[in-house]
Design a protein around this motif. Structure first.
Motif, mmCIF file in Angstrom:
data_model
loop_
_atom_site.group_PDB
_atom_site.id
_atom_site.type_symbol
_atom_site.label_atom_id
_atom_site.label_comp_id
_atom_site.label_asym_id
_atom_site.label_seq_id
_atom_site.Cartn_x
_atom_site.Cartn_y
_atom_site.Cartn_z
ATOM 1 N N ASP A 171 6.517 6.055 -20.232
ATOM 2 C CA ASP A 171 4.862 6.161 -20.232
ATOM 3 C C ASP A 171 5.146 5.099 -21.750
ATOM 4 O OD1 ASP A 171 2.181 6.155 -21.042
ATOM 5 O OD2 ASP A 171 2.288 8.582 -20.823
ATOM 6 N N LYS A 223 3.374 4.502 -25.432
ATOM 7 C CA LYS A 223 2.772 5.446 -26.403
ATOM 8 C C LYS A 223 1.915 3.778 -26.720
ATOM 9 C CE LYS A 223 5.345 7.014 -29.785
ATOM 10 N NZ LYS A 223 6.019 7.498 -30.742
ATOM 11 N N ASN A 282 -1.817 1.664 -25.977
ATOM 12 C CA ASN A 282 -2.246 1.498 -25.145
ATOM 13 C C ASN A 282 -2.332 -0.050 -24.801
ATOM 14 O OD1 ASN A 282 -3.513 4.246 -25.101
ATOM 15 N ND2 ASN A 282 -4.371 3.395 -28.176
ATOM 16 N N CYS A 321 -6.006 -3.148 -25.070
ATOM 17 C CA CYS A 321 -7.655 -1.801 -24.357
ATOM 18 C C CYS A 321 -8.168 -1.953 -26.077
ATOM 19 C CB CYS A 321 -7.305 -0.352 -24.615
ATOM 20 S SG CYS A 321 -6.008 -0.331 -23.602
ATOM 21 N N PHE A 358 -9.146 1.540 -20.193
ATOM 22 C CA PHE A 358 -7.997 1.770 -19.536
ATOM 23 C C PHE A 358 -7.613 0.289 -18.163
ATOM 24 C CE2 PHE A 358 -12.011 3.638 -18.502
ATOM 25 C CZ PHE A 358 -11.858 3.442 -17.543
ATOM 26 N N ASP A 381 -11.475 9.964 -25.965
ATOM 27 C CA ASP A 381 -10.241 10.062 -25.648
ATOM 28 C C ASP A 381 -10.096 9.445 -24.371
ATOM 29 O OD1 ASP A 381 -8.092 11.775 -24.407
ATOM 30 O OD2 ASP A 381 -9.052 14.026 -24.940
ATOM 31 N N ARG A 382 -9.066 8.911 -24.758
ATOM 32 C CA ARG A 382 -8.905 7.387 -24.111
ATOM 33 C C ARG A 382 -8.374 7.998 -23.048
ATOM 34 N NH1 ARG A 382 -7.053 4.101 -25.689
ATOM 35 N NH2 ARG A 382 -8.505 2.254 -26.548
ATOM 36 N N ARG A 383 -7.519 8.913 -22.178
ATOM 37 C CA ARG A 383 -6.941 9.372 -21.214
ATOM 38 C C ARG A 383 -7.731 10.222 -20.519
ATOM 39 N NH1 ARG A 383 -0.453 11.311 -22.087
ATOM 40 N NH2 ARG A 383 -0.604 9.444 -22.824
ATOM 41 N N ARG A 393 -10.185 8.272 -18.826
ATOM 42 C CA ARG A 393 -8.941 7.528 -17.476
ATOM 43 C C ARG A 393 -9.944 8.170 -16.686
ATOM 44 N NH1 ARG A 393 -4.428 7.166 -15.630
ATOM 45 N NH2 ARG A 393 -3.901 4.833 -14.407
ATOM 46 N N THR A 394 -9.055 9.626 -16.589
ATOM 47 C CA THR A 394 -8.925 10.715 -15.553
ATOM 48 C C THR A 394 -10.612 10.830 -14.456
ATOM 49 O OG1 THR A 394 -6.819 11.433 -16.398
ATOM 50 C CG2 THR A 394 -8.553 12.574 -14.990
#
Length: 568
Positions: A457, A459, A461, A472, A491, A552-554, A557-558
């Motif tokens: 992954d 760290k 963005n 981003c 994202f 909370d970008r993650r 995105r989800t």
């Protein structure tokens, strides 16, 4: 010949071949390993490659119907160097920008600027006028070589920034100075007599980060040439690890097809700069076209292909359509982004003579890093490979900078001569990234007991679209310019062709609406086209927050990817 282990082969070459002898030195207060006997500067690579290119007589650059021998290329480099110094008054340490597509003149200029001790500022050819304005202010480059399309974008900045613009190719005639006139009017085609510090700056190359604006990575001569000879050494140890048959024919002259932009390290360092001491021919494409790439590889006996994974896949499909096996290709590499694991076996089957390879490196490491090829890669298609020997060091660190055990997730950190000097004009970012000589890469991975690294992954963005890094925050900053956008989160969105493309979720003012087409039209001119979101999710509620009340970008995105009703 008995096959050696990789470790034994490295030790044998380092101890018996003076070219690859290693010593310990101190650079900027840090003790590192470095090659002892290689050229000290980037322009030194040009002289080092003379014999390998048939004492200058072999064809070196091919571009469409144009061709240069190594001697002709070298003479052009030195003539431009003299013109820069004698006609334009440029001197050691001056930053000179290059803004153009992949033309032969770009290669000449890199070495010409270096030959007088100047610093090359690589400009992304896709940038808008706004983005060019930032980079030229940041680098303080006042002289810019540009082709026609870039010249149009630079003209609005000429007076405000005090630029000297020099036209190249279709940029000639758009301003008072042209490259061909400077080159043809130079007084000498011998190397300029200039003393260049090995640890002096070679280039500023911009790399997107999480801070919105791209960061200027300052690369030194020592960093670039040590990276080049680390790759060159791979060709020396390879036959020791896998000895050829006694009756095997001599290896053909290496010949590389350049298909990625020369303002990125994937093309400049392991292709162009490596080609000099390796004796390799360089073929440039005007624009990526898979079928044209197949024809060039077939008709020019090209041995080396290095592109982003998308290009490898498109090359494979085009070769199948055309019934071409491309038997001269012995290296099929990938850089800029991770290749899908399923593609590795497919490429190996489609091109049985080619060693399918992967690599991980950064602008901050002069592209040197981790890699593997052939059976190793086929056996571990999810893996990034091993650290290229012999001058680099590797650690896997936790958030506090402590080493983690093998098999445990950690941040990849590397040390060696290949590490950048700094981020230009960003001392805090430099201090955060380079600690006691160790470059904290921002990439998370796992190191196994055999030395293989699997990258898991980021760290940072960052969206990697076909090898292009997109911050981003850069996209979000542009979206916030729209009067109806209250908040924005950018994202990555998975894409079969490019790996990742840009998606965004925005909160709009009550009573307003925004389509993807409207958004794209608004961003045109503010963002390079490849950065503009292809997928857009709109809402009037506040975007999802984390525990610290930051977006909370993650999670966003989800949720967006789970709900595919985006405006496309």
């Amino acid at each position: 010949m008995t096959a050696m282990t990789p470790e034994a082969a490295v030790q044998h070459v380092v101890s018996t071949n003076p070219t690859f002898a290693v010593h310990n030195i101190t650079v900027r207060g840090v003790s590192i390993k470095a090659f002892k006997n290689i050229p000290g500067t980037v322009p030194g690579l040009l002289a080092a490659g003379w014999a390998q290119h048939g004492d200058g007589q072999l064809e070196y650059i091919a571009y469409e119907n144009e061709s240069w021998t190594y001697a002709e290329f070298t003479a052009s480099v030195y003539r431009l160097g003299h013109a820069l110094r004698d006609d334009l008054g440029m001197k050691s340490g001056d930053r000179i920008a290059i803004a153009m597509r992949n033309y032969p003149e770009l290669l000449m200029l890199v070495l010409a600027v270096s030959s007088i001790g100047g610093v090359v500022v690589f400009v992304n050819a896709w940038w808008t006028t706004e983005e060019l304005d930032y980079a030229l202010r940041d680098s303080e480059a006042k002289v810019v070589f540009a082709d026609g399309a870039r010249m149009e974008r630079l003209q609005p900045l000429k007076e405000t920034l005090g630029l000297t613009l020099i036209g190249v190719r279709d940029g000639e005639g758009q301003t008072a100075l042209d490259l061909s006139t400077l080159r043809d009017g130079a007084a000498s085609d011998t190397a300029p007599d200039v003393t260049i510090d090995t640890d002096g700056d070679f280039a500023v190359m911009y790399s997107s980060g999480t801070t919105g604006h791209p960061k200027g990575v300052v690369q030194t001569h020592r960093g670039a040439v040590n990276a080049v000879f680390s790759w060159l050494m791979q060709s020396v140890i390879a036959p020791l690890i896998d000895p050829p048959a006694p009756d095997a024919p001599a290896a053909p002259r290496p010949s590389a097809l350049v298909v990625t932009p020369l303002f990125h390290v994937t093309a400049t360092h392991p292709l162009f700069l490596l080609s000099l001491p390796a004796g390799a021919k360089i073929t440039l494409m005007h624009k990526w076209d898979a079928e044209e790439a197949v024809r060039l590889i077939r008709d020019n006996s090209i041995t080396r292909f290095l592109g982003v994974p998308t290009q490898s896949a498109e090359l494979m499909e085009a070769a199948k359509r055309m019934g071409e096996g491309l038997p001269t290709m012995d290296y099929l590499g990938s850089g800029g982004a991770k290749r899908p694991a399923a593609q590795v076996a497919q490429l190996a089957e489609a091109f049985p003579n080619a060693g399918v390879a992967t690599g991980w490196g950064m602008t901050e490491t002069n592209a040197l890093g981790i890699g593997m090829i052939g059976d190793d890669y086929k056996a571990r298609p999810e893996c990034a490979g091993k650290l290229h020997p012999p001058v680099q060091e590797l650690r896997m660190l936790d958030d506090h900078g402590n080493d983690v055990p093998n098999g445990t997730i950690g941040e990849i950190a590397v040390k060696g001569p290949q590490v950048m000097r700094c981020y230009l004009n960003k001392p805090d970012a430099t201090a955060e990234t380079v600690v006691d000589g160790w470059l904290r890469t921002g990439d998370l991975g796992v190191l196994d007991d055999e030395g293989y690294v699997t990258i898991l992954d980021r760290k940072k963005n960052i969206i990697i679209r076909g090898g292009e890094n997109i911050a981003c925050l850069d996209v979000e900053g542009a979206l916030h310019r729209h009067p109806d956008v209250l908040e924005a989160a950018a994202f990555s969105v998975p894409d079969d062709r490019l790996g990742e493309i840009v998606g965004a979720a925005v909160q709009l003012r009550d009573g307003t609406r925004l389509t993807q087409q409207d958004m794209a039209a608004f961003l045109d001119g503010h963002l390079a086209k490849f950065k503009i979101p292809v997928h857009l999710w709109v809402q009037h509620d506040v975007l999802t927050r984390g525990t610290t009340d930051k977006i909370d970008r993650r999670a966003i995105r989800t949720a967006c990817l789970d709900n595919q009703e985006a405006q496309v």
